[in-house]
Scaffold this motif. Structure first.
Motif, PDB file in Angstrom:
ATOM      1  N   THR A 335       0.836  -1.193   0.000  1.00  0.00           N
ATOM      2  CA  THR A 335       0.000   0.000   0.000  1.00  0.00           C
ATOM      3  C   THR A 335       0.876   1.249   0.000  1.00  0.00           C
ATOM      4  O   THR A 335       2.109   1.170   0.021  1.00  0.00           O
ATOM      5  CB  THR A 335      -0.924   0.017   1.228  1.00  0.00           C
ATOM      6  OG1 THR A 335      -0.111   0.001   2.415  1.00  0.00           O
ATOM      7  CG2 THR A 335      -1.852  -1.190   1.224  1.00  0.00           C
ATOM      8  N   THR A 336       0.247   2.398  -0.014  1.00  0.00           N
ATOM      9  CA  THR A 336       0.970   3.661   0.011  1.00  0.00           C
ATOM     10  C   THR A 336       0.431   4.544   1.133  1.00  0.00           C
ATOM     11  O   THR A 336      -0.667   4.320   1.642  1.00  0.00           O
ATOM     12  CB  THR A 336       0.842   4.406  -1.329  1.00  0.00           C
ATOM     13  OG1 THR A 336      -0.544   4.518  -1.669  1.00  0.00           O
ATOM     14  CG2 THR A 336       1.553   3.668  -2.438  1.00  0.00           C
ATOM     15  N   VAL A 337       1.223   5.532   1.495  1.00  0.00           N
ATOM     16  CA  VAL A 337       0.829   6.506   2.514  1.00  0.00           C
ATOM     17  C   VAL A 337       1.038   7.902   1.945  1.00  0.00           C
ATOM     18  O   VAL A 337       2.135   8.227   1.485  1.00  0.00           O
ATOM     19  CB  VAL A 337       1.656   6.347   3.805  1.00  0.00           C
ATOM     20  CG1 VAL A 337       1.353   7.493   4.771  1.00  0.00           C
ATOM     21  CG2 VAL A 337       1.363   5.006   4.464  1.00  0.00           C
ATOM     22  N   THR A 338      -0.003   8.693   1.950  1.00  0.00           N
ATOM     23  CA  THR A 338       0.125  10.097   1.562  1.00  0.00           C
ATOM     24  C   THR A 338       0.470  10.893   2.809  1.00  0.00           C
ATOM     25  O   THR A 338      -0.318  10.964   3.751  1.00  0.00           O
ATOM     26  CB  THR A 338      -1.178  10.625   0.951  1.00  0.00           C
ATOM     27  OG1 THR A 338      -1.509   9.825  -0.197  1.00  0.00           O
ATOM     28  CG2 THR A 338      -1.029  12.079   0.520  1.00  0.00           C
ATOM     29  N   MET A 339       1.659  11.458   2.836  1.00  0.00           N
ATOM     30  CA  MET A 339       2.144  12.157   4.018  1.00  0.00           C
ATOM     31  C   MET A 339       1.460  13.517   4.169  1.00  0.00           C
ATOM     32  O   MET A 339       1.548  14.366   3.289  1.00  0.00           O
ATOM     33  CB  MET A 339       3.656  12.345   3.938  1.00  0.00           C
ATOM     34  CG  MET A 339       4.448  11.047   3.981  1.00  0.00           C
ATOM     35  SD  MET A 339       4.295  10.185   5.564  1.00  0.00           S
ATOM     36  CE  MET A 339       5.141  11.328   6.647  1.00  0.00           C
TER      37      MET A 339
END
Length: 441
Positions: A335-339
């Motif tokens: 998955t990804t994380v939008t900071m």
């Protein structure tokens, strides 16, 4: 936290990681008889080559190198193994170097120069084994003319903070670095090469794993430009100039399918997330769980994927669907994380925190989210456990789970509440494993 579920989840994760031990994967892939080795249906007679070399790069470089040294024995003349700072180990014949990950550093550039110089002394009578694993894209970097390591770091950091996919990130990397996107195959030609690849990418596309250094590249400068526009990424004058020259055809594209540099290359996928999940399912069944593998291709925003997993857990708890209890539902991916905040965490810890918020008060339910490499984000933990007590555990310590989730501060939350998973560096890297356990009351 339910200690039985936690113990079972840990046991299942341990077996899953063991199944994709890089050394074991290399040994499974290669069989040797006399001076010949066999990989799938292909035979290589080592006595026909002037020299046999090995170059490994990625988080699994040391383990894969140990295996290739063991298999090739005296036939291996020399080699290089490049891995992440802190992941080094001793090898018999291959020289070991450490470099930066997830951000490339000056050591990554030095590693790129070492590889280029090493290959300058090889020829058409030589055989080179490339041992490629996740992380290789950052660890071995050779910026194109006019591009600096600072340019690459800023681009990488900017894209990662926007939540760009690994495919998008690697499309940019390939066009800033002369090793990626088939560039290593170009340097190797006319030597013959064999690439043994451990996948850390959803779907196992060989041109994306470690930015596809030894395979034809499908990405283009036009796609590079589209990605920058999509995420509104500002670039340095040097990158802007390179991109303009690439779009106008002033500088050549990355090597494509059908070009001569790939005539003497062979590629073998020897381990992936699906293999880890297969072993996880086997172990869960041995522990008495009814099991299901959802997918090895989970992508998306970590905290949003967690909401889907929470819905599955609630359905299991209330209706015993899609399977009878006790249940173990497995998945894998990246998955990804939008900071948005300035906290410390990683995609697995963020997923766990979001899951804990969603299932607050639900009994007999546990989520494990962990990176198979032992590092989640920039932290020293592999991931985290979460259950129906996760939210309350924080409240008891005057912590606000929702606030920490918003500020991407999942590591601090679980460090205080005790949900972190520590495996140490595992020596492998096949993305992440997600596990939902639901027990009987």
């Amino acid at each position: 936290m339910d200690e039985k579920l936690r113990t079972d989840a840990t046991s299942i994760l341990t077996d899953a990681i063991a199944a994709v031990d890089p050394s074991a994967c290399v040994h499974r892939a290669i069989k040797k008889k006399g001076t010949c080795i066999f990989i799938n249906d292909r035979r290589y007679d080592l006595s026909l080559y002037r020299n046999v070399y090995a170059i490994a790069f990625g988080k699994a470089a040391i383990s894969m190198s140990n295996a290739i040294e063991d298999i090739l024995g005296d036939s291996l003349k020399d080699g290089i193994a490049i891995t992440k700072h802190g992941f080094a180990g001793s090898l018999k014949k291959m020289k070991v170097y450490e470099a930066g990950h997830p951000m490339p550093d000056d050591y990554s550039v030095d590693a790129g120069k070492m590889v280029r110089e090493f290959l300058e002394d090889t020829g058409e009578d030589d055989l080179i084994f490339f041992l490629i694993s996740g992380g290789g894209s950052a660890l071995v970097t050779l910026p194109r003319k006019g591009i600096s390591i600072i340019d690459i770091v800023k681009m990488t950091d900017g894209l990662m903070r926007t939540g760009a996919t690994i495919d998008e990130l690697n499309t940019v990397r390939k066009h800033l670095c002369s090793i990626k996107g088939g560039g290593l195959a170009k340097m190797t030609y006319p030597s013959e090469s064999v690439s043994l690849i451990l996948s850390d990418v959803v779907g196992d596309p060989l041109d994306v794993i470690a930015s596809g250094p030894t395979v034809p590249d499908r990405s283009t400068f036009a796609e590079f430009s589209d990605i920058l526009k999509r995420y509104d990424i500002k670039v340095s004058p040097a990158v802007a100039g390179l991109l303009e020259d690439g779009l106008e055809g002033v500088i050549e594209e990355t090597p494509k399918h059908g070009e001569p540099v790939f005539e003497r290359t062979s590629h073998y996928l020897i381990g992936n997330n699906a293999l880890a999940l297969q072993e996880a399912e086997k172990k869960a069944s041995e522990l008495g769980y009814n099991t299901m593998v959802l997918s090895s291709s989970i992508v998306g925003e970590a905290k949003e994927v967690a909401k889907v997993f929470a819905a599955i857990a609630r359905e299991e708890r209330s209706r015993e669907t899609p399977m009878p209890l006790p249940a173990c539902i497995l998945a894998g991916g990246e998955t990804t994380v939008t900071m948005k905040g300035k906290g410390i965490g990683g995609r697995c810890q963020e997923m766990a925190l979001s899951f804990g918020i969603e299932v607050s008060g639900l009994e007999g339910v546990l989520l494990l989210a962990a990176g198979t490499d032992g590092n989640d984000g920039t932290t020293d933990s592999a991931g985290a456990f979460a259950d129906g007590d996760t939210l309350q555990n924080g409240k008891d310590l005057q912590m606000d789970a929702r606030n920490d989730l918003y500020n991407n501060n999942s590591n601090a939350y679980f460090r205080e509440t005790g949900g972190l998973i520590f495996t140490g560096p595992t020596g492998t890297n096949v993305m992440d494993i997600y596990m939902i356990l639901v027990d009987r009351f």
